[in-house]
Design a protein around this motif. Structure first.
Motif, PDB file in Angstrom:
ATOM      1  N   GLU A   1       0.826  -1.192   0.000  1.00 42.25           N
ATOM      2  CA  GLU A   1       0.000   0.000   0.000  1.00 42.25           C
ATOM      3  C   GLU A   1       0.877   1.265   0.000  1.00 42.25           C
ATOM      4  N   ARG A   2       1.924   1.194   0.725  1.00 40.77           N
ATOM      5  CA  ARG A   2       2.822   2.327   0.757  1.00 40.77           C
ATOM      6  C   ARG A   2       3.420   2.594  -0.625  1.00 40.77           C
ATOM      7  N   ARG A   3       3.726   1.528  -1.314  1.00 38.45           N
ATOM      8  CA  ARG A   3       4.267   1.649  -2.658  1.00 38.45           C
ATOM      9  C   ARG A   3       3.209   2.218  -3.602  1.00 38.45           C
ATOM     10  N   MET A   4       1.969   1.819  -3.433  1.00 42.31           N
ATOM     11  CA  MET A   4       0.874   2.344  -4.245  1.00 42.31           C
ATOM     12  C   MET A   4       0.694   3.833  -3.999  1.00 42.31           C
ATOM     13  N   ASN A   5       0.764   4.216  -2.740  1.00 42.93           N
ATOM     14  CA  ASN A   5       0.661   5.643  -2.408  1.00 42.93           C
ATOM     15  C   ASN A   5       1.804   6.428  -3.034  1.00 42.93           C
ATOM     16  N   HIS A   6       2.975   5.856  -2.973  1.00 41.03           N
ATOM     17  CA  HIS A   6       4.142   6.512  -3.554  1.00 41.03           C
ATOM     18  C   HIS A   6       3.971   6.667  -5.070  1.00 41.03           C
ATOM     19  N   ASN A   7       3.524   5.583  -5.727  1.00 41.00           N
ATOM     20  CA  ASN A   7       3.300   5.634  -7.176  1.00 41.00           C
ATOM     21  C   ASN A   7       2.180   6.614  -7.526  1.00 41.00           C
ATOM     22  N   ALA A   8       1.127   6.651  -6.728  1.00 41.92           N
ATOM     23  CA  ALA A   8       0.025   7.588  -6.965  1.00 41.92           C
ATOM     24  C   ALA A   8       0.514   9.023  -6.816  1.00 41.92           C
ATOM     25  N   THR A   9       1.378   9.251  -5.806  1.00 42.10           N
ATOM     26  CA  THR A   9       1.938  10.579  -5.597  1.00 42.10           C
ATOM     27  C   THR A   9       2.795  10.982  -6.801  1.00 42.10           C
ATOM     28  N   ILE A  10       3.566  10.079  -7.329  1.00 36.52           N
ATOM     29  CA  ILE A  10       4.406  10.366  -8.495  1.00 36.52           C
ATOM     30  C   ILE A  10       3.528  10.693  -9.708  1.00 36.52           C
ATOM     31  N   ILE A  11       2.457   9.905  -9.895  1.00 36.88           N
ATOM     32  CA  ILE A  11       1.550  10.144 -11.017  1.00 36.88           C
ATOM     33  C   ILE A  11       0.856  11.493 -10.861  1.00 36.88           C
ATOM     34  N   GLN A  12       0.396  11.792  -9.645  1.00 36.57           N
ATOM     35  CA  GLN A  12      -0.269  13.080  -9.404  1.00 36.57           C
ATOM     36  C   GLN A  12       0.705  14.240  -9.628  1.00 36.57           C
ATOM     37  N   THR A  13       1.947  14.066  -9.192  1.00 39.01           N
ATOM     38  CA  THR A  13       2.947  15.103  -9.381  1.00 39.01           C
ATOM     39  C   THR A  13       3.204  15.335 -10.870  1.00 39.01           C
ATOM     40  N   ALA A  14       3.318  14.262 -11.617  1.00 38.47           N
ATOM     41  CA  ALA A  14       3.554  14.382 -13.055  1.00 38.47           C
ATOM     42  C   ALA A  14       2.350  15.036 -13.728  1.00 38.47           C
ATOM     43  N   TYR A  15       1.144  14.670 -13.311  1.00 41.53           N
ATOM     44  CA  TYR A  15      -0.065  15.255 -13.901  1.00 41.53           C
ATOM     45  C   TYR A  15      -0.143  16.757 -13.605  1.00 41.53           C
ATOM     46  N   ARG A  16       0.120  17.114 -12.332  1.00 37.96           N
ATOM     47  CA  ARG A  16       0.098  18.533 -11.979  1.00 37.96           C
ATOM     48  C   ARG A  16       1.160  19.310 -12.770  1.00 37.96           C
ATOM     49  N   LYS A  17       2.320  18.652 -12.947  1.00 34.58           N
ATOM     50  CA  LYS A  17       3.387  19.277 -13.709  1.00 34.58           C
ATOM     51  C   LYS A  17       2.932  19.543 -15.143  1.00 34.58           C
ATOM     52  N   VAL A  18       2.262  18.577 -15.766  1.00 36.24           N
ATOM     53  CA  VAL A  18       1.789  18.735 -17.135  1.00 36.24           C
ATOM     54  C   VAL A  18       0.738  19.843 -17.210  1.00 36.24           C
ATOM     55  N   VAL A  19      -0.193  19.858 -16.247  1.00 32.72           N
ATOM     56  CA  VAL A  19      -1.254  20.871 -16.244  1.00 32.72           C
ATOM     57  C   VAL A  19      -0.665  22.263 -16.052  1.00 32.72           C
ATOM     58  N   VAL A  20       0.221  22.396 -15.065  1.00 33.96           N
ATOM     59  CA  VAL A  20       0.822  23.700 -14.787  1.00 33.96           C
ATOM     60  C   VAL A  20       1.700  24.141 -15.956  1.00 33.96           C
ATOM     61  N   ARG A  21       2.437  23.192 -16.551  1.00 32.19           N
ATOM     62  CA  ARG A  21       3.305  23.527 -17.683  1.00 32.19           C
ATOM     63  C   ARG A  21       2.464  23.995 -18.879  1.00 32.19           C
ATOM     64  N   SER A  22       1.351  23.311 -19.148  1.00 30.54           N
ATOM     65  CA  SER A  22       0.515  23.725 -20.284  1.00 30.54           C
ATOM     66  C   SER A  22      -0.114  25.091 -20.019  1.00 30.54           C
ATOM     67  N   ALA A  23      -0.518  25.345 -18.761  1.00 37.83           N
ATOM     68  CA  ALA A  23      -1.066  26.660 -18.419  1.00 37.83           C
ATOM     69  C   ALA A  23       0.010  27.735 -18.579  1.00 37.83           C
ATOM     70  N   TYR A  24       1.213  27.419 -18.125  1.00 40.17           N
ATOM     71  CA  TYR A  24       2.317  28.375 -18.259  1.00 40.17           C
ATOM     72  C   TYR A  24       2.613  28.654 -19.726  1.00 40.17           C
ATOM     73  N   LEU A  25       2.666  27.613 -20.545  1.00 39.64           N
ATOM     74  CA  LEU A  25       2.963  27.801 -21.967  1.00 39.64           C
ATOM     75  C   LEU A  25       1.872  28.590 -22.674  1.00 39.64           C
ATOM     76  N   SER A  26       0.601  28.358 -22.290  1.00 37.48           N
ATOM     77  CA  SER A  26      -0.469  29.129 -22.929  1.00 37.48           C
ATOM     78  C   SER A  26      -0.391  30.602 -22.519  1.00 37.48           C
ATOM     79  N   ILE A  27      -0.075  30.870 -21.251  1.00 33.78           N
ATOM     80  CA  ILE A  27       0.084  32.257 -20.797  1.00 33.78           C
ATOM     81  C   ILE A  27       1.286  32.904 -21.489  1.00 33.78           C
ATOM     82  N   LYS A  28       2.377  32.144 -21.613  1.00 33.20           N
ATOM     83  CA  LYS A  28       3.570  32.661 -22.283  1.00 33.20           C
ATOM     84  C   LYS A  28       3.262  32.968 -23.743  1.00 33.20           C
ATOM     85  N   PHE A  29       2.518  32.080 -24.416  1.00 34.03           N
ATOM     86  CA  PHE A  29       2.153  32.313 -25.807  1.00 34.03           C
ATOM     87  C   PHE A  29       1.300  33.569 -25.936  1.00 34.03           C
ATOM     88  N   CYS A  30       0.326  33.730 -25.029  1.00 33.04           N
ATOM     89  CA  CYS A  30      -0.526  34.923 -25.066  1.00 33.04           C
ATOM     90  C   CYS A  30       0.291  36.193 -24.848  1.00 33.04           C
TER      91      CYS A  30
END
Length: 102
Positions: free
Chosen positions: A1-30
């Motif tokens: 379970e601890r490993r699952m939590n760790h993997n979920a945290t990594i996936i959530q971190t990567a997802y947030r990174k993608v969302v924030v990066r796309s928002a940043y790139l769209s703001i930069k483009f604008c």
């Protein structure tokens, strides 16, 4: 379970990174697009002002040329008139001298 939590945290971190990066790139483009549009407008306005100034200079140049040409032609006509008058006076004077001599 601890490993699952760790993997979920990594996936959530990567997802947030993608969302924030796309928002940043769209703001930069604008932002870059707005800067490009603004600089283009400023360049067009500057060109228009310089073009108007150039046109004013051309008009002033032709106005000065016309007025100077008119002034020159008046002075030329006046000097020709003075020369004609003087030569006529000299011719009449010599004619009178010839008539008296004859």
């Amino acid at each position: 379970e601890r490993r699952m939590n760790h993997n979920a945290t990594i996936i959530q971190t990567a997802y947030r990174k993608v969302v924030v990066r796309s928002a940043y790139l769209s703001i930069k483009f604008c932002c870059t697009w707005l800067q490009k549009v603004h600089r283009g407008n400023m360049g067009r306005v500057r060109f228009q002002v310089l073009n108007e100034q150039r046109k004013c200079v051309v008009l002033q140049k032709y106005w000065r040329m016309c007025s100077a040409s008119k002034k020159f032609n008046i002075m030329k006509a006046s000097s020709i008139n003075i020369q004609c008058t003087w030569r006529r006076y000299q011719a009449r004077k010599s004619l009178r001298a010839l008539r008296l001599a004859a």
